[in-house]
Motif scaffolding. Structure first.
Motif, PDB file in Angstrom:
ATOM      1  N   CYS A 107       0.683  -1.447  -0.086  1.00  0.00           N
ATOM      2  CA  CYS A 107       0.130  -0.070  -0.184  1.00  0.00           C
ATOM      3  C   CYS A 107       0.556   1.126  -0.337  1.00  0.00           C
ATOM      4  CB  CYS A 107      -1.352  -0.129   0.929  1.00  0.00           C
ATOM      5  SG  CYS A 107      -2.201  -1.405   1.601  1.00  0.00           S
ATOM      6  N   ALA A 160       2.354   1.481  -3.687  1.00  0.00           N
ATOM      7  CA  ALA A 160       1.829   2.432  -4.320  1.00  0.00           C
ATOM      8  C   ALA A 160       1.212   3.668  -4.269  1.00  0.00           C
ATOM      9  CB  ALA A 160      -0.219   1.343  -4.080  1.00  0.00           C
ATOM     10  N   ILE A 203      -5.360  -1.366  -4.826  1.00  0.00           N
ATOM     11  CA  ILE A 203      -4.115  -2.440  -5.607  1.00  0.00           C
ATOM     12  C   ILE A 203      -4.732  -3.353  -6.638  1.00  0.00           C
ATOM     13  CG2 ILE A 203      -2.079  -3.098  -5.118  1.00  0.00           C
ATOM     14  CD1 ILE A 203      -1.937  -1.784  -3.005  1.00  0.00           C
ATOM     15  N   GLN A 229      -5.893  -2.161 -10.160  1.00  0.00           N
ATOM     16  CA  GLN A 229      -4.693  -1.300 -11.372  1.00  0.00           C
ATOM     17  C   GLN A 229      -4.905  -3.021 -11.885  1.00  0.00           C
ATOM     18  OE1 GLN A 229      -2.366   0.593  -7.767  1.00  0.00           O
ATOM     19  NE2 GLN A 229      -3.750   2.329  -8.577  1.00  0.00           N
ATOM     20  N   GLN A 230      -4.484  -4.558 -10.978  1.00  0.00           N
ATOM     21  CA  GLN A 230      -3.034  -5.534 -11.113  1.00  0.00           C
ATOM     22  C   GLN A 230      -3.740  -6.402 -12.276  1.00  0.00           C
ATOM     23  OE1 GLN A 230      -0.152  -6.261 -10.453  1.00  0.00           O
ATOM     24  NE2 GLN A 230       0.257  -4.278  -9.254  1.00  0.00           N
TER      25      GLN A 230
END
Length: 302
Positions: A220, A223, A295, A298-299
């Motif tokens: 975190c 990121a 996150i 986003q991946q």
């Protein structure tokens, strides 16, 4: 030598009817961690767990559990596991079910009091399982998994189907276990918010492999973090910041001001000072560290 990982997976692949479910998967579950194994439904989380428990066999690759290569009878004795929904005998009481489990696993029945206390079911031990709520059934299954004082717990979707109160109970229990029982926990889930509230480490599964793995707090922190500022003259503010910082800052307009993207927290005060000294009124400012959900998505966009 001190063992670093409770589970190590190296290049595991598995397919069903020409559908690739796991593809050269690598994973590392640190000792003493609560490892959140994240992925959409059907991503292959349960497939890996079944491989780790010796229920199905991988087509390639290898793994070790608690320092032992593959799955053996000896390693299974050190593992507590819940796969899918709790497997309980509805016509028995909680106490009778755990007593039967002790007999089958050859554990002393004195352990029953210990595990019931851990899952807060001591006062309900005489209740028929058929009369238990789903949350109580899940805690009974967890008590069963804790018999024998395992060094590793593998829990497949442990909060699935529970109401908010039941989810919180299981979540708190999982968070508490590593520090109190010296046990590592692998917990699979598609519920991002649940994992974020209980995991110390995460692995994100996509296309049969992990696209992200590590300590949750560090992931975190590393990121993209943004500074959102509510101001009276956003276009003027953007011009001022561009003149001052050039291409070092990525600044965009928002509905109520501007957003400075991908900056460190320590970069926020100088931005505030420049805006105030330039006559810009700041009504609100918020530094946003991304959540696990951000996150994850986003991946899955990449």
């Amino acid at each position: 030598m001190v063992m670093k990982h409770a589970i190590e997976v190296s290049n595991i692949s598995k397919s069903f009817k020409n559908i690739q479910v796991l593809n050269q998967l690598n994973m590392h579950v640190p000792v003493g961690s609560v490892y959140g194994f994240l992925g959409n439904n059907g991503a292959g989380k349960s497939t890996l767990i079944r491989i780790l428990m010796g229920l199905i066999k991988q087509q390639s690759g290898e793994f070790s559990i608690l320092g032992t290569k593959g799955v053996t009878l000896h390693s299974k004795q050190k593992i507590g596991c819940i796969i899918d929904s709790p497997c309980l005998y509805a016509n028995l009481t909680i106490d009778e079910f755990l007593s039967l489990s002790c007999t089958l696993k050859q554990y002393p029945k004195t352990q029953i009091n210990r595990v019931l206390e851990i899952v807060s079911l001591t006062g309900s031990r005489s209740r028929l399982i058929s009369q238990c709520s789903l949350g109580m059934k899940q805690r009974t299954a967890l008590a069963n998994a804790l018999l024998g004082e395992p060094q590793l717990l593998i829990l497949d979707e442990p909060t699935n189907g529970l109401d908010p109160e039941g989810m919180e109970e299981i979540r708190e229990l999982i968070r508490w276990l590593p520090s109190q029982m010296i046990v590592s926990v692998l917990v699979s889930s598609h519920l991002l918010d649940e994992v974020e509230k209980m995991a110390t480490h995460v692995g994100v599964l996509k296309d049969g492999g992990l696209v992200l793995e590590g300590e949750l707090s560090k992931l975190c922190k590393n990121a993209q973090s943004d500074l959102s500022v509510c101001i009276n003259s956003p276009k003027k503010a953007i011009k001022i910041l561009n003149q001052k910082f050039g291409h070092k800052l990525e600044v965009v307009l928002t509905s109520d001001g501007l957003k400075v993207k991908n900056i460190e927290l320590t970069e926020a005060p100088p931005i505030h000072r420049i805006l105030v000294n330039s006559g810009i009124d700041i009504f609100q400012s918020r530094y946003c560290t991304p959540s696990l959900e951000t996150i994850f998505h986003q991946q899955h966009k990449d």
